[in-house]
Design a protein around this motif. Structure first.
Motif, PDB file in Angstrom:
ATOM      1  N   ARG A  73       0.867  -1.176   0.000  1.00  0.00           N
ATOM      2  CA  ARG A  73       0.000   0.000   0.000  1.00  0.00           C
ATOM      3  C   ARG A  73       0.899   1.221   0.000  1.00  0.00           C
ATOM      4  N   ASN A 123      -3.121   3.461  -3.091  1.00  0.00           N
ATOM      5  CA  ASN A 123      -2.615   2.505  -4.077  1.00  0.00           C
ATOM      6  C   ASN A 123      -2.270   1.198  -3.389  1.00  0.00           C
ATOM      7  N   PHE A 124      -2.949   0.164  -3.764  1.00  0.00           N
ATOM      8  CA  PHE A 124      -2.729  -1.152  -3.146  1.00  0.00           C
ATOM      9  C   PHE A 124      -2.535  -2.131  -4.281  1.00  0.00           C
ATOM     10  N   VAL A 125      -1.310  -2.645  -4.404  1.00  0.00           N
ATOM     11  CA  VAL A 125      -0.996  -3.529  -5.529  1.00  0.00           C
ATOM     12  C   VAL A 125      -0.500  -4.869  -5.019  1.00  0.00           C
ATOM     13  N   PHE A 126      -0.805  -5.900  -5.774  1.00  0.00           N
ATOM     14  CA  PHE A 126      -0.396  -7.252  -5.439  1.00  0.00           C
ATOM     15  C   PHE A 126       0.720  -7.718  -6.363  1.00  0.00           C
ATOM     16  N   TYR A 160     -13.517  -2.126  -2.210  1.00  0.00           N
ATOM     17  CA  TYR A 160     -12.751  -2.272  -3.437  1.00  0.00           C
ATOM     18  C   TYR A 160     -13.328  -3.390  -4.296  1.00  0.00           C
ATOM     19  N   TYR A 219     -11.560  -6.057  -7.088  1.00  0.00           N
ATOM     20  CA  TYR A 219     -10.361  -6.568  -7.725  1.00  0.00           C
ATOM     21  C   TYR A 219     -10.762  -7.627  -8.754  1.00  0.00           C
ATOM     22  N   PHE A 228      -3.284 -13.260 -11.340  1.00  0.00           N
ATOM     23  CA  PHE A 228      -2.841 -11.898 -11.070  1.00  0.00           C
ATOM     24  C   PHE A 228      -4.023 -11.051 -10.608  1.00  0.00           C
ATOM     25  N   LEU A 229      -3.836 -10.371  -9.473  1.00  0.00           N
ATOM     26  CA  LEU A 229      -4.885  -9.538  -8.894  1.00  0.00           C
ATOM     27  C   LEU A 229      -4.670  -8.085  -9.274  1.00  0.00           C
ATOM     28  N   ILE A 241      -6.433  -4.151  -9.115  1.00  0.00           N
ATOM     29  CA  ILE A 241      -7.517  -3.331  -8.580  1.00  0.00           C
ATOM     30  C   ILE A 241      -8.304  -2.706  -9.719  1.00  0.00           C
ATOM     31  N   ILE A 265     -10.340   5.406  -6.556  1.00  0.00           N
ATOM     32  CA  ILE A 265      -9.515   4.860  -7.623  1.00  0.00           C
ATOM     33  C   ILE A 265     -10.428   4.306  -8.698  1.00  0.00           C
ATOM     34  N   GLU A 300      -9.222   2.495 -11.908  1.00  0.00           N
ATOM     35  CA  GLU A 300      -8.139   2.078 -12.791  1.00  0.00           C
ATOM     36  C   GLU A 300      -8.653   1.950 -14.218  1.00  0.00           C
ATOM     37  N   LEU A 342      -8.448   3.942   4.042  1.00  0.00           N
ATOM     38  CA  LEU A 342      -7.515   3.807   2.911  1.00  0.00           C
ATOM     39  C   LEU A 342      -6.139   3.377   3.383  1.00  0.00           C
ATOM     40  N   TYR A 381      -6.785  -5.824   3.976  1.00  0.00           N
ATOM     41  CA  TYR A 381      -8.141  -5.898   3.465  1.00  0.00           C
ATOM     42  C   TYR A 381      -8.798  -7.184   3.937  1.00  0.00           C
TER      43      TYR A 381
END
Lengths: 115, 114
Positions: free
Chosen positions: A95, A102-105, B33, B35, B42-43, B45, B56, B58, B97, B103
């Motif tokens: 995060r 922004n939260f990316v995996f 959220y 996803y 692959f995850l 958002i 957000i 995307e 946030l 999460y």
């Protein structure tokens, strides 16, 4: 560029042994958070452990610990005394952002525990 | 008591149809959220809502439209479904946030477009 890199698509470990799952990240933020999630074959996402960028001590939660090396931008997950139920996909996540928005995996590592 | 619940769990539909996935959380969280998890796991958002406001959005096709009637609900509506929309869609929530507790995810909705 990839924000989160997990270089091991698959890993095997013998039951009762420890295993390290690698994670490196890329951010220019000073404040960020790092997470690990587990996704078993049933599909749900399970939160395992959190490390804040300002935390001086490595996070631990039961058999999970996070080996945080800030200068190297790595946040490896260590699972001690592996169990058959640990077989799953493991995702590293980050995060970042001014509001943490922004939260990316990462792409994940599939861990298989052998009896 | 399910913390984040999504319905339906499975959805099989034909190309061109319009469908909705519902998500509700009973955790009192401020942020929700959506996803998308593709076939390679692959995850990515898609949307993030904080106190019912879009934070957000995307790069997803505008055939996808989220709706948050209140803080506890974030639904996903998809118009004119395409084969490439087939994936598992996860709803998630967090206290805020910048929550340190990560999460909480729903169990996912497996969408198959035929």
């Amino acid at each position: 560029a990839q924000k989160i890199t997990q270089t091991q698509p698959g890993m095997f470990v013998q039951e009762k042994e420890a295993v390290t799952l690698d994670c490196t990240y890329d951010t220019s933020d000073q404040s960020y958070g790092l997470f690990w999630y587990k996704q078993p074959s049933s599909g749900e996402m399970i939160f395992l452990i959190y490390q804040g960028s300002y935390d001086e001590q490595n996070a631990t939660e039961g058999r999970y610990s996070l080996n945080f090396q800030k200068a190297r931008k790595s946040a490896n997950l260590v699972i001690s005394a592996s169990q058959l139920g640990d077989s799953a996909m493991y995702f590293c996540a980050m995060r970042e952002g001014v509001y943490g928005q922004n939260f990316v995996f990462g792409p994940g590592t599939r861990l298989s525990v052998l009896p | 008591d399910t913390a984040v619940s999504q319905t339906p769990k499975y959805l099989v539909t034909q190309m061109g149809n319009d469908k909705s996935i519902k998500c509700e959380q009973n955790l009192g969280h401020d942020t929700m959220y959506w996803y998308k998890q593709d076939s390679k796991k692959f995850l990515k958002i898609m949307f993030s809502y904080n106190n019912k406001e879009l934070i957000i959005n995307e790069t997803v096709p505008n055939r996808f439209s989220p709706k948050s009637p209140d803080k506890a609900h974030l639904n996903l509506h998809i118009n004119s479904l395409e084969l490439g929309d087939s994936a598992v869609y996860f709803c998630a929530s967090s206290q805020s946030l910048d929550s340190n507790y990560g999460y909480t995810f729903g169990s996912g909705t497996r969408l198959t477009v035929v």
